[in-house]
Design a protein around this motif. Structure first.
Motif, PDB file in Angstrom:
ATOM      1  N   GLY A  70       2.229  -2.572   2.034  1.00 51.68           N
ATOM      2  CA  GLY A  70       1.411  -3.682   2.599  1.00 51.68           C
ATOM      3  C   GLY A  70       1.671  -3.982   4.313  1.00 51.68           C
TER       4      GLY A  70
ATOM      5  N   ASP B   4       2.221  -2.549   8.115  1.00 44.02           N
ATOM      6  CA  ASP B   4       1.715  -1.476   9.053  1.00 44.02           C
ATOM      7  C   ASP B   4       2.746  -1.219   9.966  1.00 44.02           C
TER       8      ASP B   4
ATOM      9  N   ILE C 290      -0.910  -6.046   6.037  1.00 45.18           N
ATOM     10  CA  ILE C 290      -2.570  -5.404   6.016  1.00 45.18           C
ATOM     11  C   ILE C 290      -3.072  -6.533   5.203  1.00 45.18           C
ATOM     12  N   ALA C 291      -4.291  -6.685   5.573  1.00 45.69           N
ATOM     13  CA  ALA C 291      -5.145  -7.868   4.942  1.00 45.69           C
ATOM     14  C   ALA C 291      -5.282  -7.819   3.539  1.00 45.69           C
ATOM     15  N   GLU C 292      -5.588  -6.899   2.958  1.00 46.49           N
ATOM     16  CA  GLU C 292      -5.968  -6.437   1.637  1.00 46.49           C
ATOM     17  C   GLU C 292      -4.604  -6.812   0.684  1.00 46.49           C
ATOM     18  N   PHE C 293      -3.490  -6.780   1.275  1.00 46.59           N
ATOM     19  CA  PHE C 293      -2.112  -7.093   0.504  1.00 46.59           C
ATOM     20  C   PHE C 293      -1.657  -8.530   0.829  1.00 46.59           C
TER      21      PHE C 293
END
Length: 450
Positions: free
Chosen positions: A41, A43, A144-147
């Motif tokens: 998660g 970057d 990361i936005a999804e995490f």
């Protein structure tokens, strides 16, 4: 040179010792590889944790081998286990039930290890939650936005806790099946990992100076070697107290009747006073920085945030001396030593067994701890003086303080174990005269955790 080649050949010819060294190197490589594996998660291209190189977090990052600032799966390193071990060590001194458990032999040691592992999980989970908050505040865009949200917190806490437990397992495997104290070696490798880059940077900066820059660099190296020699003397320094053992007849054999020596370490507290003093010195600047960030960089508080100022070094040196006496008093028990000597029919010539022996040993320990404490304080403030002389801050940290003391102590411990393996098999030791004594010899055994 011939002696060195012969010693290496002897080490390599012993199959058990060769396997232990290769296993230790292999597990170290696994640890260093894991320190570059980034958390899920995150970057890495957007990660920015510049603040992790300073203050208390900088000390934490140093022990973790740079994993903290890289947000790796080993970001918390072995430090939660160290914290839990120190807490359990203090409990065995302060709490009677834990002290009794420690005296139960192997079964008691296993119980204490189980409690230490359980406490490690709790400490790691707490520190992992704080690390998630730190990541969000310092480098939020790297997540990361999804995490994001609860899933990132849960996954990071689980991964960091698992990473610390895995590093703890690596350390235990090195201790059991490798060579040296695994926990200490893992910390040492993390510190040494910064040395090549620091040397290259210092060499480059001095080369670009011109006009004797390379000569200054050579003088720095010579000064560093002198400090290392002094630290070796400090770590190995002991005061030998003569002990006689009464003659006894056991069966058809005569036992005792010989003179031995009780080695009392000049620096029985090891590196712990420096760590405690550093933690205390970071507290004022950290609290002020949270409440009033502008005041942390000016006036009186600036002295406590800049380790090159005279006030910082004076207060820091005094704290090191105080904590040296404090920690030595915690781990050194002259009454217990006197009782064990009396139980084994041992006595110090001219001193009555029992309380008089305990008082005598305690008085000697107080006297030899004073020069040891002053030497430790000097070692602690040397990095500040090195930085004040325009030496690169990372390279300056190797001129003393926690970094160099841990490196010297761990190397001596490891060499001592290798030498013991050679002597056990009737080979010559690593030295032509004398024997290597690590930190774990004598009264220093209580601080072998670090």
């Amino acid at each position: 040179m011939k002696k060195i080649v012969e010693t290496i050949r002897n080490i390599w010819s012993i199959e058990d010792l060769r396997k232990r060294i290769l296993l230790t190197l292999g597990l170290i490589l696994v640890y260093r590889f894991g320190s570059y594996v980034i958390l899920p998660g995150i970057d890495p291209n957007r990660l920015s944790l510049a603040g992790a190189q300073k203050g208390l977090l900088g000390l934490f990052d140093m022990f973790a081998g740079g994993s903290f600032s890289r947000a790796s799966i080993f970001a918390l390193g072995i430090m939660p286990y160290i914290s839990a071990s120190i807490a359990m060590q203090l409990l065995t001194i302060a709490v009677p039930s834990f002290a009794k458990m420690q005296k139960e032999g192997e079964s008691g040691r296993k119980k204490i290890n189980q409690y230490t592992r359980l406490l490690t999980v709790i400490v790691t989970a707490f520190q992992a939650s704080a690390y998630v908050a730190y990541l969000r505040s310092q480098s939020g865009p790297a997540i990361i936005a999804e995490f994001g949200g609860f899933f990132f917190w849960l996954s990071t806490v689980i991964v960091l806790t698992s990473g610390t437990l895995f590093v703890m397992w690596l350390g235990e495997k090195i201790t059991d099946k490798g060579i040296g104290n695994g926990t200490s070696i893992i910390i040492e490798i993390g510190i040494l990992a910064r040395l090549p880059q620091a040397l290259i940077y210092e060499f480059t900066s001095k080369s670009n100076m011109g006009g004797g820059g390379l000569l200054i660099f050579l003088l720095e190296i010579v000064f560093l070697v002198v400090i290392i020699i002094g630290l070796v003397l400090l770590v190995q320094g002991t005061r030998k107290v003569p002990v006689n053992y009464a003659k006894r007849i056991v069966g058809n054999r005569q036992v005792g009747g010989v003179r031995q020596f009780l080695p009392l370490k000049v620096n029985a507290a090891g590196v712990m006073p420096i760590i405690f003093a550093q933690a205390i010195m970071f507290i004022p600047a950290t609290l002020v920085g949270f409440t009033n960030p502008d005041s942390a960089s000016s006036g009186f508080m600036r002295s406590f945030s800049d380790y090159t100022t005279p006030l910082y070094n004076v207060v820091y040196g005094v704290l090191v001396i105080v904590f040296t006496y404090f920690y030595t008093a915690l781990i050194f028990n002259p009454t217990q030593m006197a009782d064990e000597m009396k139980r084994n029919n041992g006595f110090i010539p001219g001193i009555k067994p029992g309380k008089s022996t305990a008082d005598y040993i305690g008085a000697i320990m107080d006297r030899i701890t004073l020069p040891g404490a002053f030497c430790l304080a000097i070692v602690g403030v040397l990095p500040g003086f090195a930085s004040a002389l325009k030496i690169n801050s990372v390279f300056a940290s190797f001129f003393g303080g926690t970094s160099l003391l841990i490196i010297v102590g761990v190397i001596l411990d490891t060499l001592q174990q290798i030498e013991s393996q050679l002597l056990m098999r009737h080979y010559d030791g690593l030295m032509s005269k004398g024997r290597i004594a690590g930190r774990t010899a004598g009264t220093g055994a209580g601080v072998s955790t670090i």
